[in-house]
Scaffold this motif. Structure first.
Motif, PDB file in Angstrom:
ATOM      1  N   ARG A 203       8.738 -28.613   8.521  1.00 56.39           N
ATOM      2  CA  ARG A 203       8.600 -27.574   9.537  1.00 56.39           C
ATOM      3  C   ARG A 203       9.288 -27.987  10.841  1.00 56.39           C
ATOM      4  O   ARG A 203       9.933 -27.185  11.503  1.00 56.39           O
ATOM      5  CB  ARG A 203       7.106 -27.291   9.799  1.00 56.39           C
ATOM      6  CG  ARG A 203       6.867 -26.212  10.837  1.00 56.39           C
ATOM      7  CD  ARG A 203       5.384 -25.946  11.043  1.00 56.39           C
ATOM      8  NE  ARG A 203       4.755 -25.265   9.923  1.00 56.39           N
ATOM      9  CZ  ARG A 203       4.810 -23.944   9.711  1.00 56.39           C
ATOM     10  NH1 ARG A 203       5.462 -23.162  10.552  1.00 56.39           N
ATOM     11  NH2 ARG A 203       4.201 -23.410   8.670  1.00 56.39           N
ATOM     12  N   ASP A 252       2.163 -27.164   4.091  1.00 57.14           N
ATOM     13  CA  ASP A 252       2.596 -26.487   5.322  1.00 57.14           C
ATOM     14  C   ASP A 252       4.118 -26.551   5.490  1.00 57.14           C
ATOM     15  O   ASP A 252       4.755 -25.574   5.888  1.00 57.14           O
ATOM     16  CB  ASP A 252       1.902 -27.126   6.537  1.00 57.14           C
ATOM     17  CG  ASP A 252       2.356 -26.470   7.833  1.00 57.14           C
ATOM     18  OD1 ASP A 252       2.101 -25.250   7.993  1.00 57.14           O
ATOM     19  OD2 ASP A 252       2.999 -27.146   8.656  1.00 57.14           O
ATOM     20  N   ARG A 254       6.304 -26.847   3.036  1.00 53.35           N
ATOM     21  CA  ARG A 254       6.868 -25.964   2.004  1.00 53.35           C
ATOM     22  C   ARG A 254       6.813 -24.502   2.459  1.00 53.35           C
ATOM     23  O   ARG A 254       7.782 -23.756   2.322  1.00 53.35           O
ATOM     24  CB  ARG A 254       6.095 -26.135   0.694  1.00 53.35           C
ATOM     25  CG  ARG A 254       6.596 -25.217  -0.406  1.00 53.35           C
ATOM     26  CD  ARG A 254       5.601 -25.115  -1.537  1.00 53.35           C
ATOM     27  NE  ARG A 254       4.295 -24.677  -1.053  1.00 53.35           N
ATOM     28  CZ  ARG A 254       3.180 -24.703  -1.772  1.00 53.35           C
ATOM     29  NH1 ARG A 254       3.206 -25.159  -3.006  1.00 53.35           N
ATOM     30  NH2 ARG A 254       2.027 -24.291  -1.273  1.00 53.35           N
ATOM     31  N   ASP A 255       5.675 -24.113   3.033  1.00 58.39           N
ATOM     32  CA  ASP A 255       5.541 -22.721   3.485  1.00 58.39           C
ATOM     33  C   ASP A 255       6.526 -22.415   4.610  1.00 58.39           C
ATOM     34  O   ASP A 255       7.074 -21.321   4.692  1.00 58.39           O
ATOM     35  CB  ASP A 255       4.108 -22.449   3.943  1.00 58.39           C
ATOM     36  CG  ASP A 255       3.116 -22.576   2.790  1.00 58.39           C
ATOM     37  OD1 ASP A 255       3.566 -22.630   1.616  1.00 58.39           O
ATOM     38  OD2 ASP A 255       1.891 -22.632   3.054  1.00 58.39           O
ATOM     39  N   ARG A 258       9.949 -21.755   3.114  1.00 57.31           N
ATOM     40  CA  ARG A 258      10.047 -20.416   2.505  1.00 57.31           C
ATOM     41  C   ARG A 258      10.231 -19.352   3.576  1.00 57.31           C
ATOM     42  O   ARG A 258      11.064 -18.452   3.448  1.00 57.31           O
ATOM     43  CB  ARG A 258       8.777 -20.101   1.710  1.00 57.31           C
ATOM     44  CG  ARG A 258       8.695 -20.871   0.428  1.00 57.31           C
ATOM     45  CD  ARG A 258       7.597 -20.302  -0.442  1.00 57.31           C
ATOM     46  NE  ARG A 258       7.392 -21.149  -1.613  1.00 57.31           N
ATOM     47  CZ  ARG A 258       6.623 -20.818  -2.637  1.00 57.31           C
ATOM     48  NH1 ARG A 258       5.953 -19.679  -2.627  1.00 57.31           N
ATOM     49  NH2 ARG A 258       6.503 -21.633  -3.662  1.00 57.31           N
ATOM     50  N   GLN A 259       9.434 -19.461   4.640  1.00 62.25           N
ATOM     51  CA  GLN A 259       9.538 -18.484   5.716  1.00 62.25           C
ATOM     52  C   GLN A 259      10.924 -18.556   6.370  1.00 62.25           C
ATOM     53  O   GLN A 259      11.532 -17.533   6.670  1.00 62.25           O
ATOM     54  CB  GLN A 259       8.414 -18.750   6.752  1.00 62.25           C
ATOM     55  CG  GLN A 259       8.275 -17.683   7.811  1.00 62.25           C
ATOM     56  CD  GLN A 259       8.042 -16.292   7.218  1.00 62.25           C
ATOM     57  OE1 GLN A 259       7.411 -16.141   6.179  1.00 62.25           O
ATOM     58  NE2 GLN A 259       8.593 -15.260   7.883  1.00 62.25           N
TER      59      GLN A 259
END
Ligand SMILES: [Zn+2]
Length: 380
Positions: A203, A252, A254-255, A258-259
């Motif tokens: 992130r 977190d 990984r998410d 994707r976003q």
């Protein structure tokens, strides 16, 4: 070959079923009801191990594996033996690609021997046919060296690809952020150079790239199918088969990837195909086989068709300035299959997806007007 009732993936998404003519010699027309025709995908990040490591992969086994997986154009990294750091090496690699089933482009090294010391001749590498420069996993350059490299590459009209990591900083999330910060600072000093950040995994790095893009810097980024899917929990269960650099991260992270892919902060999906022989992998070598699972894994992310097209077809080619030619893949989006590494055409069976049930499969690949791979249609 005429494909009837086929849906076509394009920049605005999927078309309604209609009849499409694809240049493919000596092939009969066929009913493609339920199938999707996509321009061939392009992989910006592959280690084909040739020359130097035939027990892991060769140009031919890599290109065949890519074709089966749905890639009609692949960008091969320079960390071979010898390193692709001289124009004549680029030329001799390119001379070998005419016999391959798909297109392969080559990255030239930024520094001689990937040692981070002496810059290669960017202009000569470009005239020999290199489409980008990268020192790959050995990002040993400090900010000054990177700034000089960006300047030389920009003058030659080439982007610089960097792995989002610096060996001397380790591979934790903070090291990735530090490596990206350092690279973006160098880029800021050397506008209008172009920088592409490879396999972003955290992130923190996503946020740095987002800010740099909104500042107008010429930076692009990619993420791998494995970082978009798996986490450190999977790595723990996989033992040596979970070893990869950068490591699998938190849910977190990984998410966030994707976003970022949905928003276009991450431009492209790239596999970082890194085949290893069994002995090397069991001894702890980093890296995953990527080609033969990527399309299914990406289709399983639930992205819109428009974003899949952007991340896998158009942006990868834009980043290295390559046009889409006569390249097509036919996908059965409903085919379910189990990943059996022993069936891979690649010499590297080091996949973290072994035994997984995936949905969506490439059943035909067409390149330069030839059907280069075809799988028997599976009707459930
Ligand atoms: Zn790599």
């Amino acid at each position: 070959m005429r494909l009837r009732h086929v849906r076509v993936l394009g920049p605005t998404g999927l078309s309604m079923p209609h009849t499409v003519e694809v240049r493919a010699e000596d092939r009969e027309d066929r009913d493609a009801t339920g199938l999707v025709l996509s321009p061939g995908w392009m992989d910006l990040h592959a280690h084909l191990r040739d020359p130097g490591f035939p027990q892991k992969e060769t140009l031919l086994s890599g290109a065949t594996s890519a074709a089966v997986g749905g890639f009609t154009h692949v960008l091969a990294m320079a960390n071979t033996d010898p390193v692709t750091d001289r124009p004549e090496r680029v030329q001799s690699l390119l001379a070998r690609t005419a016999a391959l089933p798909i297109r392969i482009s080559f990255v030239g090294a930024v520094t001689t021997g990937l040692e981070g010391k002496r810059l290669t001749d960017a202009a000569a590498l470009k005239s020999a046919g290199a489409v980008a420069l990268s020192d790959d996993g050995r990002h040993a350059m400090d900010r000054l060296a990177l700034r000089a490299a960006l300047g030389a590459a920009a003058e030659a009209g080439l982007p610089v690809l960097i792995h989002a990591q610096a060996e001397r900083l380790g591979n934790g999330p903070d090291a990735e952020a530090a490596a990206v910060t350092e690279a973006l600072d160098a880029l800021r000093d050397r506008q209008p150079a172009r920088l592409h950040v490879q396999h972003v995994s955290t992130r923190g790095a996503v946020e740095l790239i987002r800010a740099a893009k909104s500042d107008g810097l010429l930076v692009t980024a990619e993420a791998t199918p494995h970082h978009l899917t798996l986490t450190s929990r999977d790595a723990a269960a996989l033992g040596p088969y979970g070893n990869v650099n950068p490591p699998l991260r938190s849910p977190d992270d990984r998410d966030a990837l994707r976003q970022a892919l949905i928003e276009g902060v991450i431009d492209a999906v790239a596999t970082d195909h890194a085949p290893h022989d069994l002995a090397a992998k069991q001894a702890g070598a980093n890296g995953f086989h990527g080609f033969e699972t990527a399309v299914s894994v990406v289709l399983g992310l639930g992205l819109t068709d428009r974003i899949v097209y952007r991340a896998c077809v158009s942006r990868p080619r834009e980043i290295i300035g390559q046009a889409l030619e006569d390249e097509w893949i036919l996908i059965d989006p409903n085919a379910e299959w189990t990943v059996e590494p022993s069936s891979f055409r690649s010499r590297g069976r080091n996949t973290p997806f072994a035994g997984r049930r995936l949905r969506g499969r490439v059943i035909m690949t067409v390149c330069r007007g030839q059907v280069v791979t075809e799988r028997l249609m599976q009707h459930a």
